[in-house]
Write an enzyme that holds these catalytic residues in place. Structure first.
Site, PDB file in Angstrom:
ATOM      1  N   CYS A  58       0.875  -1.161   0.000  1.00  0.00           N
ATOM      2  CA  CYS A  58       0.000   0.000   0.000  1.00  0.00           C
ATOM      3  C   CYS A  58       0.918   1.218   0.000  1.00  0.00           C
ATOM      4  O   CYS A  58       2.140   1.077   0.075  1.00  0.00           O
ATOM      5  CB  CYS A  58      -0.907  -0.031   1.229  1.00  0.00           C
ATOM      6  SG  CYS A  58      -2.387   0.990   1.092  1.00  0.00           S
ATOM      7  N   CYS A  97      -4.178  -0.538  -2.698  1.00  0.00           N
ATOM      8  CA  CYS A  97      -4.592   0.833  -2.997  1.00  0.00           C
ATOM      9  C   CYS A  97      -4.063   1.195  -4.374  1.00  0.00           C
ATOM     10  O   CYS A  97      -3.053   0.657  -4.820  1.00  0.00           O
ATOM     11  CB  CYS A  97      -4.148   1.821  -1.926  1.00  0.00           C
ATOM     12  SG  CYS A  97      -2.403   2.233  -1.920  1.00  0.00           S
ATOM     13  N   CYS A 132       4.193   0.571  -7.660  1.00  0.00           N
ATOM     14  CA  CYS A 132       4.866  -0.677  -7.329  1.00  0.00           C
ATOM     15  C   CYS A 132       6.050  -0.858  -8.260  1.00  0.00           C
ATOM     16  O   CYS A 132       5.909  -0.744  -9.480  1.00  0.00           O
ATOM     17  CB  CYS A 132       3.903  -1.860  -7.464  1.00  0.00           C
ATOM     18  SG  CYS A 132       4.631  -3.409  -6.937  1.00  0.00           S
TER      19      CYS A 132
END
Length: 153
Positions: A7, A83, A90
């Site tokens: 997240c 999220c 990422c």
């Protein structure tokens, strides 16, 4: 099985998901190492600790961390983002892994009822995910959203 939940701040949703995944792995007998991390390091929000304690899951010893603070950070069987910002940020994952994304609403700054709603959705999704993995199946993102009781959009 090594599972990573990502997240943005590793302060709420990913922490609750980590707690649930560990809980369900133990309940259904799936050997799993579960970690959570954020794209940025902050602190675990007290509301996350409080609402998880209501269901018997202790997050009081959890700390916010980044991927690079985890043991063997490039060796996960599953990377789950919870999220949208984390999914977008990422890092490119050099290792072979399965990736899934389920966007949970951010309960930060909201009433405890919203924290509980997100907690319960994370719990439903976590149980479904681990039962599928134990059965040897990789669930789709759509089935994870459905299990959580969330609407796409």
């Amino acid at each position: 099985m090594r599972i990573l939940v990502l997240c943005t701040h590793n302060s709420a949703r990913s922490q609750m998901a980590e707690g649930w995944l560990r809980h369900w792995a133990e309940q259904i007998g799936l050997p799993a190492q579960v970690f959570s991390a954020g794209t940025e390091k902050t602190r675990v929000k007290p509301e996350a600790v409080s609402v998880m304690a209501e269901v018997g899951i202790d997050l009081s010893g959890h700390t916010s961390k980044t991927l690079f603070e985890l043991p063997d950070p490039w060796n996960f069987d599953l990377v789950l983002t919870v999220c949208d910002a984390a999914a977008e940020r990422c890092p490119a994952y050099p290792a072979q892994t399965q990736r899934r994304h389920v966007s949970f609403p951010d309960p930060s700054g909201r009433e405890l009822a919203e924290w509980r709603r997100v907690r319960d959705a994370l719990g439903r999704m976590s149980e479904y995910l681990l039962r599928e993995l134990k059965a040897g199946r990789w669930p789709s993102e759509e089935s994870l959203v459905e299990a959580a009781g969330l609407q796409r959009g």
